[in-house]
Design a protein around this motif. Structure first.
Motif, PDB file in Angstrom:
ATOM      1  N   ALA A 252       6.241   2.065  -4.109  1.00 45.94           N
ATOM      2  CA  ALA A 252       5.143   1.012  -4.025  1.00 45.94           C
ATOM      3  C   ALA A 252       4.950   0.600  -5.766  1.00 45.94           C
ATOM      4  O   ALA A 252       4.958  -0.367  -6.142  1.00 45.94           O
ATOM      5  N   ARG A 253       5.175   1.725  -6.517  1.00 43.44           N
ATOM      6  CA  ARG A 253       5.245   1.229  -8.036  1.00 43.44           C
ATOM      7  C   ARG A 253       6.546   0.549  -8.337  1.00 43.44           C
ATOM      8  O   ARG A 253       5.990  -0.630  -9.039  1.00 43.44           O
ATOM      9  N   ALA A 254       7.487   0.804  -7.857  1.00 43.15           N
ATOM     10  CA  ALA A 254       8.815   0.038  -7.990  1.00 43.15           C
ATOM     11  C   ALA A 254       8.381  -1.754  -7.537  1.00 43.15           C
ATOM     12  O   ALA A 254       9.002  -2.685  -8.132  1.00 43.15           O
TER      13      ALA A 254
ATOM     14  N   VAL B  74       0.790  -1.195   0.055  1.00 37.00           N
ATOM     15  CA  VAL B  74       0.268   0.032  -0.037  1.00 37.00           C
ATOM     16  C   VAL B  74       0.862   1.117   0.084  1.00 37.00           C
ATOM     17  O   VAL B  74       1.505   1.378   0.985  1.00 37.00           O
ATOM     18  N   GLY B  75       0.958   2.028  -1.080  1.00 32.00           N
ATOM     19  CA  GLY B  75       1.856   3.035  -1.154  1.00 32.00           C
ATOM     20  C   GLY B  75       1.089   4.510  -1.363  1.00 32.00           C
ATOM     21  O   GLY B  75       0.073   4.521  -2.262  1.00 32.00           O
TER      22      GLY B  75
ATOM     23  N   PRO C 217       0.128 -10.148   4.285  1.00 28.99           N
ATOM     24  CA  PRO C 217       0.569  -8.954   5.449  1.00 28.99           C
ATOM     25  C   PRO C 217       0.368  -7.781   4.393  1.00 28.99           C
ATOM     26  O   PRO C 217       0.935  -7.723   3.161  1.00 28.99           O
ATOM     27  N   TYR C 218       0.096  -6.678   4.939  1.00 30.50           N
ATOM     28  CA  TYR C 218       0.169  -5.320   4.489  1.00 30.50           C
ATOM     29  C   TYR C 218       1.463  -4.886   4.757  1.00 30.50           C
ATOM     30  O   TYR C 218       2.218  -4.939   5.603  1.00 30.50           O
ATOM     31  N   VAL C 219       1.805  -4.098   3.809  1.00 26.40           N
ATOM     32  CA  VAL C 219       3.459  -3.506   3.633  1.00 26.40           C
ATOM     33  C   VAL C 219       2.991  -1.791   3.137  1.00 26.40           C
ATOM     34  O   VAL C 219       2.775  -1.563   2.061  1.00 26.40           O
ATOM     35  N   PHE C 220       3.217  -1.009   4.047  1.00 27.44           N
ATOM     36  CA  PHE C 220       2.985   0.495   3.677  1.00 27.44           C
ATOM     37  C   PHE C 220       4.422   1.075   3.247  1.00 27.44           C
ATOM     38  O   PHE C 220       5.349   0.990   3.862  1.00 27.44           O
TER      39      PHE C 220
ATOM     40  N   ALA D 198       6.614  -0.075   6.492  1.00 31.15           N
ATOM     41  CA  ALA D 198       5.837  -0.289   7.912  1.00 31.15           C
ATOM     42  C   ALA D 198       5.326  -1.795   7.646  1.00 31.15           C
ATOM     43  O   ALA D 198       4.326  -2.094   6.599  1.00 31.15           O
ATOM     44  N   ILE D 199       5.305  -2.502   8.655  1.00 24.32           N
ATOM     45  CA  ILE D 199       4.573  -3.710   8.488  1.00 24.32           C
ATOM     46  C   ILE D 199       3.950  -3.964  10.048  1.00 24.32           C
ATOM     47  O   ILE D 199       4.060  -3.159  10.974  1.00 24.32           O
TER      48      ILE D 199
END
Length: 377
Positions: free
Chosen positions: A193-195, A114-115, A184-187, A143-144
């Protein structure tokens, strides 16, 4: 009234073994219904957790988007058209997508990235218990949630890993941000996030729109729809309802939970009805005595209804205690059982209705008793 209540309580508590069996039956039934309904409510809440934590007034989404996790993309250049609409203060891109997280030992596991822009409107991590959201500005910072430490092979801030062969470092840790899909969500920052997801720099998953306080949201929606192509403009409530509808009714998971809640309701009602009916039927001789000495029908009705209400209150209190323990035990799970005040009140009313309904069924049996039977004992 006090005499009838005293008679009902003594009749109910006279045989303690039967009383315990009755309460256990009620508690089991209500706990069954509570768990099924709590799972259903928890699922509804979990599938929209990202939408619920966004401050956007409007969501610009690709046409045909079914839910938040839908991987469709839109042209980010439409952001500038949106900003040209009177009343729009901010239109921030949001990029989401699946990627592979490589653990330090070389194994991989899927994550959901999630970016968003770190300043202003965006979908930022909440309930941060270690590090800071501002730390995500550091190159490679993510962030996790702490509940995924074991799965991601990390122990806290400062730990290193890779996403799409790019080095990342845990800069912030949250508590309680879990995905119902268990991924898992990764912020992170929107560009990273695009990369990580292989998304073009000119693309975004959604545009989050913030309006000025005096703006007419309906007029702005109409202007956005007229100015933008191949998109839908939804309020947070509309997007939330669409996501819930998709996961609850468009997939087997939600249908199974709904069916489980309905089955729990039916089974619970049948158990309570059978338990209380049997309990009342076991006291037919006592009710025959009341009829033989001239007690009115309303008097007997009241005694039985009081018995049912006492059973309902005691049984519900026991079930509430058991359910509270289960809710606490599942609070950190991927699909927690959720109890809301509305659901609790509804279950209390359901318990009363089930118990009183069973008492009414027993009244029919009692009123068929021949009072002379008491003299033949």
């Amino acid at each position: 009234m006090s005499l009838r209540f005293r008679l009902a309580s003594r009749n109910l508590f006279h045989d303690r073994l039967r009383f315990v069996a009755t309460i256990v039956g009620i508690v089991f039934s209500i706990v069954l219904v509570t768990l099924q309904m709590g799972l259903y409510v928890g699922f509804r809440r979990t599938v929209t957790t990202m939408i619920d934590h966004s401050a956007a007034n409007l969501w610009i989404v690709p046409a045909g988007t079914k839910c938040f996790e839908d991987p469709s993309l839109l042209d980010e250049r439409q952001r500038f058209r949106a900003l040209a609409i009177d009343g729009v203060v901010e239109a921030a891109p949001l990029v989401i997508g699946y990627a592979q997280w490589r653990l330090p030992n070389g194994t991989t596991t899927p994550v959901f990235v999630v970016g968003s822009e770190l300043q202003g409107l965006g979908l930022h991590p909440w309930n941060v218990v270690a590090g800071r959201t501002d730390d995500l500005a550091i190159p490679g910072a993510v962030a996790i949630d702490q509940s995924y430490f074991d799965r991601l092979g990390v122990r806290g801030p400062g730990e290193n890993a890779e996403i799409r062969d790019q080095a990342v470092q845990v800069a912030a840790v949250t508590r309680g941000i879990r995905s119902f899909t268990t991924t898992p969500y990764v912020f992170t920052d929107v560009n990273r996030a695009r990369a990580y997801t292989g998304t073009s720099q000119q693309k975004a998953s959604y545009l989050l729109v913030r309006l000025s306080p005096e703006a007419d949201i309906n007029r702005v929606r109409q202007d956005l729809r007229a100015s933008l192509s191949d998109v839908e403009v939804l309020t947070s409530g509309e997007f939330r309802n669409r996501s819930r509808s998709f996961w609850l009714f468009g997939t087997g998971a939600g249908a199974a939970l709904f069916a489980g809640a309905l089955l729990g309701l039916i089974v619970g009602t049948v158990i309570v009805a059978q338990t209380l009916y049997s309990s009342t039927k076991d006291h037919l001789n006592e009710f025959a005595t009341l009829r033989a000495i001239g007690s009115s029908s309303s008097y007997i009705y009241t005694v039985i209804i009081w018995q049912a209400l006492l059973s309902a209150i005691i049984g519900f209190c026991g079930a509430a205690g058991v359910s509270a323990v289960v809710v606490r035990m599942t609070a950190e799970s991927a699909l927690p059982i959720v109890m809301t005040p509305t659901l609790t009140l509804g279950l209390l009313l359901l318990t009363v209705v089930m118990c009183v309904g069973s008492g009414v069924a027993a009244i029919v049996q009692v009123m068929r008793i021949d009072p002379t039977l008491v003299f033949t004992r």
